[in-house]
Design a protein around this motif. Structure first.
Motif, PDB file in Angstrom:
ATOM      1  N   THR A   1      -6.412   1.841   1.754  1.00  0.00           N
ATOM      2  CA  THR A   1      -6.426   1.390   0.493  1.00  0.00           C
ATOM      3  C   THR A   1      -7.755   1.835  -0.325  1.00  0.00           C
ATOM      4  O   THR A   1      -7.763   1.598  -1.571  1.00  0.00           O
ATOM      5  CB  THR A   1      -6.336  -0.135   0.179  1.00  0.00           C
ATOM      6  OG1 THR A   1      -7.472  -0.899   0.439  1.00  0.00           O
ATOM      7  CG2 THR A   1      -5.011  -0.516   0.802  1.00  0.00           C
TER       8      THR A   1
ATOM      9  N   GLY B   1       2.049   2.226  -3.318  1.00  0.00           N
ATOM     10  CA  GLY B   1       1.101   2.188  -4.258  1.00  0.00           C
ATOM     11  C   GLY B   1       0.691   1.372  -5.070  1.00  0.00           C
ATOM     12  O   GLY B   1      -0.068   1.651  -6.142  1.00  0.00           O
ATOM     13  N   HIS B   2       0.746   0.059  -4.770  1.00  0.00           N
ATOM     14  CA  HIS B   2       0.350  -1.132  -5.337  1.00  0.00           C
ATOM     15  C   HIS B   2      -1.112  -1.794  -4.762  1.00  0.00           C
ATOM     16  O   HIS B   2      -0.816  -2.702  -3.941  1.00  0.00           O
ATOM     17  CB  HIS B   2       1.338  -2.271  -5.386  1.00  0.00           C
ATOM     18  CG  HIS B   2       2.745  -1.883  -6.107  1.00  0.00           C
ATOM     19  ND1 HIS B   2       3.930  -2.350  -5.462  1.00  0.00           N
ATOM     20  CD2 HIS B   2       2.797  -0.713  -6.875  1.00  0.00           C
ATOM     21  CE1 HIS B   2       4.886  -1.810  -6.043  1.00  0.00           C
ATOM     22  NE2 HIS B   2       4.293  -1.160  -7.063  1.00  0.00           N
ATOM     23  N   LEU B   3      -2.211  -0.580  -4.931  1.00  0.00           N
ATOM     24  CA  LEU B   3      -3.151  -1.047  -4.068  1.00  0.00           C
ATOM     25  C   LEU B   3      -3.923  -2.337  -4.281  1.00  0.00           C
ATOM     26  O   LEU B   3      -4.479  -2.972  -3.433  1.00  0.00           O
ATOM     27  CB  LEU B   3      -4.148   0.135  -4.122  1.00  0.00           C
ATOM     28  CG  LEU B   3      -3.648   1.511  -3.739  1.00  0.00           C
ATOM     29  CD1 LEU B   3      -4.846   2.593  -4.091  1.00  0.00           C
ATOM     30  CD2 LEU B   3      -3.119   1.587  -2.473  1.00  0.00           C
TER      31      LEU B   3
ATOM     32  N   ARG C   1       0.869  -1.317  -0.197  1.00  0.00           N
ATOM     33  CA  ARG C   1       0.025  -0.115   0.072  1.00  0.00           C
ATOM     34  C   ARG C   1       0.866   1.290  -0.131  1.00  0.00           C
ATOM     35  O   ARG C   1       0.734   2.002  -0.737  1.00  0.00           O
ATOM     36  CB  ARG C   1      -0.863  -0.109   1.313  1.00  0.00           C
ATOM     37  CG  ARG C   1      -1.766   1.115   1.264  1.00  0.00           C
ATOM     38  CD  ARG C   1      -2.404   1.335   2.752  1.00  0.00           C
ATOM     39  NE  ARG C   1      -1.545   1.599   3.903  1.00  0.00           N
ATOM     40  CZ  ARG C   1      -0.882   2.647   4.110  1.00  0.00           C
ATOM     41  NH1 ARG C   1      -1.092   3.780   3.273  1.00  0.00           N
ATOM     42  NH2 ARG C   1      -0.200   2.825   5.248  1.00  0.00           N
TER      43      ARG C   1
ATOM     44  N   ALA D   1      -2.154  -4.983  -2.627  1.00  0.00           N
ATOM     45  CA  ALA D   1      -2.284  -4.792  -1.036  1.00  0.00           C
ATOM     46  C   ALA D   1      -3.482  -5.351  -0.708  1.00  0.00           C
ATOM     47  O   ALA D   1      -3.559  -6.115   0.320  1.00  0.00           O
ATOM     48  CB  ALA D   1      -1.880  -3.199  -0.947  1.00  0.00           C
ATOM     49  N   ARG D   2      -4.663  -5.031  -1.410  1.00  0.00           N
ATOM     50  CA  ARG D   2      -5.862  -5.245  -0.881  1.00  0.00           C
ATOM     51  C   ARG D   2      -6.046  -6.801  -0.770  1.00  0.00           C
ATOM     52  O   ARG D   2      -6.595  -7.400   0.135  1.00  0.00           O
ATOM     53  CB  ARG D   2      -6.826  -4.825  -1.868  1.00  0.00           C
ATOM     54  CG  ARG D   2      -7.297  -3.276  -1.784  1.00  0.00           C
ATOM     55  CD  ARG D   2      -8.362  -2.964  -2.466  1.00  0.00           C
ATOM     56  NE  ARG D   2      -8.565  -1.388  -2.531  1.00  0.00           N
ATOM     57  CZ  ARG D   2      -8.102  -0.599  -3.694  1.00  0.00           C
ATOM     58  NH1 ARG D   2      -8.038  -1.625  -4.841  1.00  0.00           N
ATOM     59  NH2 ARG D   2      -8.256   0.432  -3.822  1.00  0.00           N
TER      60      ARG D   2
ATOM     61  N   GLU E   1      -5.776  -0.960   7.677  1.00  0.00           N
ATOM     62  CA  GLU E   1      -4.717  -0.816   6.331  1.00  0.00           C
ATOM     63  C   GLU E   1      -5.590  -1.143   5.321  1.00  0.00           C
ATOM     64  O   GLU E   1      -5.375  -0.248   4.172  1.00  0.00           O
ATOM     65  CB  GLU E   1      -3.746  -1.771   6.365  1.00  0.00           C
ATOM     66  CG  GLU E   1      -2.454  -1.697   7.374  1.00  0.00           C
ATOM     67  CD  GLU E   1      -1.497  -0.662   6.810  1.00  0.00           C
ATOM     68  OE1 GLU E   1      -1.841  -0.086   5.618  1.00  0.00           O
ATOM     69  OE2 GLU E   1      -0.868   0.056   7.715  1.00  0.00           O
TER      70      GLU E   1
END
Length: 962
Positions: A889, A854-856, A851, A859-860, A885
């Protein structure tokens, strides 16, 4: 139905003596109200435990009588027992009084129903062991007996609600006290009310066990107060038929302190009842005072016939076996004369006859003591000898005869033989305290050196289960008596680590090393047994690592198939495990295959327990399975120390897997067990692990309370396992943001662990905790050094969960550029391990990293997976962190509800598996050593997770049962 102790005669010594209406409970309204509520609760299926506490004569027995009457009127079955100072060493004596009559009066079908399932283990306690087979020397564990007695109680309560009353609890035998403490925690849904009475203190009492019963949070204490001056006036008025003047009432109140027993006996001792108030002298009232009971007994016996005096004396000796037939047999009087003597003693308010079994007892324990003290010491001995001989001729239990032999100042050879046989039976029946008492008394007799050495060996064996210091005392005597190097070695091997456990590690090591040196060449197996015991010292104490210099030579010993050789291999494996040497796992696996290992470990062989521990540290799944078998065997015939050790070590495996509920269950059982039985030095290890479990669940306050209960001294002693408590302290402090103090605790944990030659991060990951603290304190270089060292040690050990954790922490404390790669490696390694919770940590940490980079979408996915696993593990703080967290996102995480067979906890899976196989809730509870209520809770949770409503749907819902 009333039993022993329930006759009106038991009330004569309270306020309501035979001269006073027996339905009066002066100034006892609150106590009677509480007991009435308890009776109603038992009828409604709500268990309760009351203790009436107060000095002798305050009216405790009378309140118990009131409870029995209310219970009988309310439809409860009444079972009663009385403690006695003369039967303190009679194991399960009170328990037998409570239940023996029920079993003896039952017909064959009813008795079999009462003693079915888990209760079969207690048949021998009641002389009903016929038809039950056992191996030669088979031994029941005390915890197994408690389990069986609990289910016997439940079975009796199924027919109707029950009241158990126990008078003079301060004179209860240790085994019965332990059972009552065991029963206390399982009363909630049993149709049972327990009411006991005890004095605040008594030199003959087992104070520690009494405190366990009295301090249980749900134990309701009733403390009747002395009668007021007004109440004393009412009692005197009812005795005399007219109210005395205020000066007389005041004199009686001052002389007796408002004690109901002393009040009535003072009137009797003064001999003024017929003369009325006018015949009383204030000075005489004050002079009699607390000497009233003894004086009354002495005067009354002096007035009675010689046959009555002899009968009273014999009743004090016979105890619960006192009936007219036994009294006649021992006094030489004919049956009619004894009957007449009993009537004389009843008229004198000294004895009472129990209507249930025609036994004869004293109206109050104080009276019994007064009669016993009048006996000439030599006459006492003769009476006890005659009673022992009579019980033996009648084929009674050996421990009943042995109880009388304890009154002998020095047993003769034939008595020593009886005491030894009674001790052997006591050990087999799970009552080692009684066994040790019999053997210790036998040692006071005269005998040859060879017989004394054999007897000392038996006494050491019994004492090891209950009193380490006593075992060492016997060992020291035995070592002074023998100069045979083989016998010396056998004695030291028998005592094992006891000296280390009580703080004499240095002495133990010196003695064992010397004994090994003196052994002849043909004593190889004994030598291995001694070496195994010796290698245990560094694991129980710090500062004795020099012993480990022997390991390289021991590893090169030729192969042997004996049990001692396997135990030595287990001990070498355990030390290798602590040192992080992966060869220990394979060594332990091979040694644990020995056909006698399971039984040896269950009976407390430390090396066998350590072999299981090594297997669990290397492979949690296999270790937990192995501990399951071991714990079942320990419950059947092992010691409480072996049970505590096994449950604690299995809990460590559960914790590593992330099965927090399972870990908590095992650790709670250890802590509950130590209330009633010893669990050894593993207690602090269990407390530390439980604190860690509570931290993972977010219960920080409870975790702190657990460490406060552990009460670690500022200067830790040489002996003891403290590193888990220190590590838990570090985690608690770090959670609160006290990173400097947390660092000190983590380093202290590492120092203590190193004192046991421990460096393996799979046992305690103190370096990871220290690294996280240093990172928070702004010391990145030191943090990375600890993290890198942990990676190196973890990779050497090879357990995936240990490697994965080390990689995760290294990623968190390392440079930002290395974090993603290390966390990805951590997730990859942990996916191959059973450590679900550690995987959840790695997923959440990697998700947070992604996250921030910036790799959402990535990350999710990671955060959702980590949150699901954390919720399944009941790790609330981690699940909360994952949701936070996810919110960062842009996701809107909802609390998920886990379903399907995979969502079941191991405990739920065990319960529903047995239910699917057709077992009832009661049968499941007996099989798993849990309560029926716990079974119901597990089934309810499982039904919800499986999406079913009925029991018959389980087989279809569980793939393995379809």
């Amino acid at each position: 139905m009333p039993t022993r102790g329930s006759s009106p005669a038991g009330d004569r010594m309270g306020v309501g003596v035979s001269d006073v209406p027996t339905d009066r409970f002066l100034e006892r309204e609150s106590e009677i109200s509480a007991l009435s509520i308890g009776v109603e609760g038992a009828g409604a299926g709500i268990g309760s435990f009351f203790v009436v506490i107060g000095p002798s004569g305050i009216g405790k027995t009378r309140l118990l009588g009131g409870a029995r009457r209310m219970a009988s009127e309310g439809g409860l079955r009444v079972l009663a027992a009385n403690g006695s100072p003369f039967e303190r060493e009679y194991a399960f004596g009170l328990v037998r009084q409570l239940f023996e009559g029920v079993l003896m009066r039952a017909d064959d079908a009813e008795r079999e129903q009462l003693l079915s399932g888990a209760t079969a283990e207690v048949r021998h306690l009641f002389g009903l062991a016929f038809g039950v087979t056992a191996g030669e020397g088979a031994r029941s564990s005390e915890m197994n007996l408690f389990h069986g007695l609990f289910w016997l109680t439940v079975n009796i309560c199924r027919r109707s609600p029950v009241l158990l009353t126990v008078d003079d609890l301060h004179w209860a035998d240790d085994a019965s006290l332990r059972f009552l403490a065991y029963l206390q925690r399982r009363l909630r849904d049993v149709r049972l009310m327990v009411v006991a009475a005890t004095r605040p203190s008594d030199p003959a009492a087992a104070e520690a066990l009494l405190d366990v019963v009295l301090t249980y949070p749900e134990c309701r204490m009733l403390q009747p107060r002395p009668l007021s001056e007004a109440a004393v006036g009412i009692v005197l008025g009812e005795i005399f038929g007219e109210t005395p003047g205020p000066e007389v009432v005041s004199a009686y109140h001052a002389a007796t302190g408002g004690n109901p027993l002393l009040l009535v006996e003072t009137v009797r001792a003064l001999g003024v009842r017929r003369a009325g108030p006018a015949g009383m002298d204030d000075a005489r009232i004050s002079e009699i005072g607390t000497r009233a009971v003894g004086r009354h007994v002495s005067v009354e016996l002096g007035r009675l016939s010689p046959a009555a005096r002899r009968t009273a004396e014999m009743v004090t000796v016979l105890g619960r076996h006192a009936d007219v037939g036994h009294i006649a047999a021992l006094t030489g009087l004919d049956y009619a004369t004894v009957q007449s003597a009993v009537h004389e003693l009843e008229d004198a308010h000294i004895l009472s006859t129990e209507s249930e079994d025609a036994s004869v007892g004293f109206v109050h324990p104080v009276v019994r003591s007064a009669v016993y003290e009048r006996l000439d010491p030599a006459d006492r001995v003769r009476c006890h000898l005659a009673a022992a001989a009579l019980l033996t001729r009648e084929g009674r239990r050996l421990d009943e005869a042995a109880g009388h032999l304890l009154a002998l100042p020095s047993p003769e050879p034939e008595h020593v033989a009886v005491l030894r046989q009674a001790a052997k039976q006591a050990l087999e029946r799970g009552t080692p305290e009684s066994a040790h008492v019999y053997l210790a008394h036998a040692l006071t007799g005269s005998m040859g050196q060879r017989e004394r050495l054999d007897l000392l060996r038996e006494a050491i064996t019994a004492a090891l289960l209950v009193d380490g210091e006593a075992a060492l005392g016997h060992l020291d005597v035995a070592l002074r008596l023998t100069h045979d190097p083989v016998e010396t070695g056998e004695l030291l091997c028998l005592s094992g680590l006891t000296k280390s456990l009580v703080g004499r590690s240095t002495t133990m090591i010196a003695q064992m090393v010397e004994a090994i040196t003196r052994l002849p060449d043909d004593a190889d197996d004994l030598r291995r047994g001694l070496e195994a015991a010796l290698l245990d010292a560094p694991l129980a104490a710090v500062g004795v690592e020099s012993v480990l210099r022997r390991v390289p030579e021991l590893v090169r010993l030729p192969r042997s198939d004996t049990l001692n050789a396997a135990l030595l291999e287990c001990m070498i494996a355990g030390n290798e495990c602590y040192a992080g040497d992966p060869r220990g796992v394979a060594r332990a696996q091979a040694a644990l295959r020995h056909p006698q290992m399971l039984e040896a470990a269950a009976k407390g062989a430390t090396a066998g327990l350590l072999g299981h521990f090594t297997l669990m540290v290397g492979d949690p799944d296999r270790g937990i399975d192995a501990y399951g078998l071991l714990i079942a065997e320990v419950r059947r015939q092992g010691s409480s120390i072996a049970l505590g050790t096994s449950l604690t070590c299995r809990a460590m495996g559960w914790l590593r897997k992330g099965e927090l509920a399972e870990a908590e269950n095992d650790l709670r059982e250890v802590i509950q067990t130590r209330r009633i039985s010893p669990v050894g030095t593993v207690l602090t290890m269990a407390q530390g692990l439980l604190a860690e479990v509570l931290v993972e669940q977010g219960r920080i306050g409870e975790a702190s309370e657990m460490l406060q209960e552990a009460d670690l001294p500022a200067q830790l002693p040489q002996n003891g396992i403290f590193y888990t408590c220190l590590h838990a302290r570090a985690r608690i402090l770090a959670t609160g943001g006290f990173h400097d103090r947390a660092l000190d605790a983590a380093l202290a944990a590492g120092s203590r662990f190193a004192g046991h030659n421990g460096i393996n991060p799979a046992i305690v990951a103190w370096r990871s905790q220290a690294a996280l603290c240093l990172h928070a304190l702004g010391e990145p270089d030191r943090a990375r050094a600890y993290a890198e060292e942990e990676i190196e040690l973890a990779e050497r050990w090879g357990a995936p969960d240990t490697v994965g954790r080390a990689l995760r922490v290294a990623g968190l404390v390392g440079p930002p550029s290395t974090m993603p790669k290390l966390l990805e490696r951590s997730v990859e390694v942990l996916r191959r391990s059973p450590a679900r919770l550690e995987l959840a940590y790695a997923l959440v940490d990697l998700g947070a990293c992604e996250r921030r980079n910036g790799h959402l979408p990535v990350a999710r996915a990671l955060l959702y997976e980590g949150m699901e696993i954390a919720q399944r593990c009941h790790a609330a703080p981690l699940a909360k962190s994952a949701r936070s967290e996810l919110a960062a996102t842009g996701a809107r995480p909802r609390r998920s509800y886990l379903t399907g067979p995979e969502s079941l906890t191991p405990s739920e899976a065990r319960v529903v598996g047995l239910a699917a196989d057709g077992l009832t809730n009661s049968q499941i509870a007996q099989r798993l050593y849990i309560t029926v209520k716990t079974v119901e809770v597990h089934l309810s949770n499982a039904y919800q997770k499986l999406g079913i409503r009925r029991r018959h749907q389980l087989r279809d819902a569980l793939p393995t049962h379809a």
